[in-house]
Write an enzyme that holds these catalytic residues in place. Sequence first.
Site, PDB file in Angstrom:
ATOM      1  N   ASP A  68     -14.077  22.225  70.658  1.00  0.00           N
ATOM      2  CA  ASP A  68     -15.060  22.799  70.036  1.00  0.00           C
ATOM      3  C   ASP A  68     -16.300  23.109  70.910  1.00  0.00           C
ATOM      4  OD1 ASP A  68     -16.838  23.381  67.547  1.00  0.00           O
ATOM      5  OD2 ASP A  68     -17.927  21.618  68.452  1.00  0.00           O
TER       6      ASP A  68
ATOM      7  N   GLU B 180     -10.224  17.436  69.471  1.00  0.00           N
ATOM      8  CA  GLU B 180     -10.598  18.746  68.471  1.00  0.00           C
ATOM      9  C   GLU B 180     -12.251  18.690  68.951  1.00  0.00           C
ATOM     10  OE1 GLU B 180     -12.460  18.856  64.132  1.00  0.00           O
ATOM     11  OE2 GLU B 180     -10.980  17.768  64.364  1.00  0.00           O
TER      12      GLU B 180
ATOM     13  N   GLU C  67      -8.768  23.910  67.840  1.00  0.00           N
ATOM     14  CA  GLU C  67      -9.795  23.362  68.828  1.00  0.00           C
ATOM     15  C   GLU C  67      -9.117  22.127  69.697  1.00  0.00           C
ATOM     16  OE1 GLU C  67     -14.001  23.907  66.165  1.00  0.00           O
ATOM     17  OE2 GLU C  67     -12.502  22.249  65.713  1.00  0.00           O
TER      18      GLU C  67
END
Length: 244
Positions: free
Chosen positions: A54, A50, A126
Amino acid sequence: MSKPDNRPSFEDIIGVAFEQPALLTQALTHRSFVNEYEGEEDVRDNERLEFLGDAALDLLVADMLYRKFPLVDEGELTQLRAALVKTESLAQLGKKCRLGEYLRIGRGEELSGGRERLTILCRAFEAVVGAIYLDQGMGAVVDFARPPMLELLENIIENRLHIDARSQLQERIQARLNVTPDYRVAGAEGPEHDKEFRVEVAIGETLIGSGFGGSKRAAAREAARAALKQLEAEGLPEALLGDL
């Protein structure tokens, strides 16, 4: 990962064939699953992926906006980027690729509606982006994420979703009634570390909008946006007009 016989694989849905399938499995693994897992297999959650996804999305979106709008200043580009990568937007993209169906989550999280929770869907999306980046590089991330991002961008611009809804609402209400809208938390769902909030906005005792979000601030923003739509469609409620 077990799935009904008639359900396509997640790779088929997103159009990406992983060279390292373990990366996709990790991307789809919520930490609640790891906490409840009792087997001997080395199970990892998706939080590191994640983090990587991102950053990859931030770069993709910044590059996309920079090239698409050569005459737009930095301030508006920043607003557009924020609208594209906010929790609600990425969760929407996750829903479009049926991400919630394929998540590996704990029993408690599932019973509390985790497969539909905006924060979980956003973070998992993400993580999938991060897994694609590690597996095949930034070019594959662009191929996967840019088309839905462009579609989302059109909707954001058309509906002015990148403009600060709370400021707009306050200006309109103060101009007409000389009062300030009041925001209040009306409820929250999910575990303590991953709640989804419902916020209502009212003028006195008259409710004019409500919204959901992964934070109180995000939910208040959605409540303000709902109130603006209501005002544009129907004007001020009769209960408030009587005080003018």
